[in-house]
Design a protein around this motif. Structure first.
Motif, PDB file in Angstrom:
ATOM      1  N   THR A   1     -11.833  11.789   9.680  1.00 29.46           N
ATOM      2  CA  THR A   1     -10.792  12.804   9.509  1.00 29.46           C
ATOM      3  C   THR A   1     -10.236  12.822   8.092  1.00 29.46           C
ATOM      4  O   THR A   1      -9.438  13.697   7.772  1.00 29.46           O
TER       5      THR A   1
ATOM      6  N   VAL B   1       1.643  15.464  12.168  1.00 32.97           N
ATOM      7  CA  VAL B   1       1.210  16.636  12.902  1.00 32.97           C
ATOM      8  C   VAL B   1       2.382  17.099  13.753  1.00 32.97           C
ATOM      9  O   VAL B   1       3.031  16.293  14.419  1.00 32.97           O
TER      10      VAL B   1
ATOM     11  N   LEU C   1      -8.303  10.475   6.754  1.00 34.59           N
ATOM     12  CA  LEU C   1      -6.986   9.844   6.695  1.00 34.59           C
ATOM     13  C   LEU C   1      -6.921   8.740   5.654  1.00 34.59           C
ATOM     14  O   LEU C   1      -5.910   8.548   5.000  1.00 34.59           O
TER      15      LEU C   1
ATOM     16  N   THR D   1      -0.179  10.933  12.169  1.00 33.89           N
ATOM     17  CA  THR D   1      -1.588  11.174  12.457  1.00 33.89           C
ATOM     18  C   THR D   1      -2.257   9.923  13.007  1.00 33.89           C
ATOM     19  O   THR D   1      -3.108  10.005  13.899  1.00 33.89           O
TER      20      THR D   1
END
Length: 68
Positions: free
Chosen positions: A64, A5, A66, A14
């Protein structure tokens, strides 16, 4: 989800941001458990806090996307 990010031109992983969020959530949940008196039932509070952090980090990563 991408692996990095950009915040102000600095790329951060992240998982680092998720770790900070999990740390803040762990503090809040730990305080709530302390007020509720749950820590009187466990033998070693730091171990419970570490397990809570790992669970929250895994939950955030799962939510999320991930881990996908």
């Amino acid at each position: 989800m991408i692996g990095e990010v950009s915040i102000g031109g600095v790329f951060l992983p992240t998982i680092l941001l998720l770790g900070v969020a999990a740390l803040l959530l762990t503090g809040v949940v730990s305080r709530l458990l302390g007020f509720a008196g749950v820590y009187r039932l466990v033998a070693y509070r730091p171990l419970v806090d570490v397990a809570l952090f790992i669970l929250l980090l895994g939950l955030l990563a799962l939510l999320t996307g991930l881990s996908a």
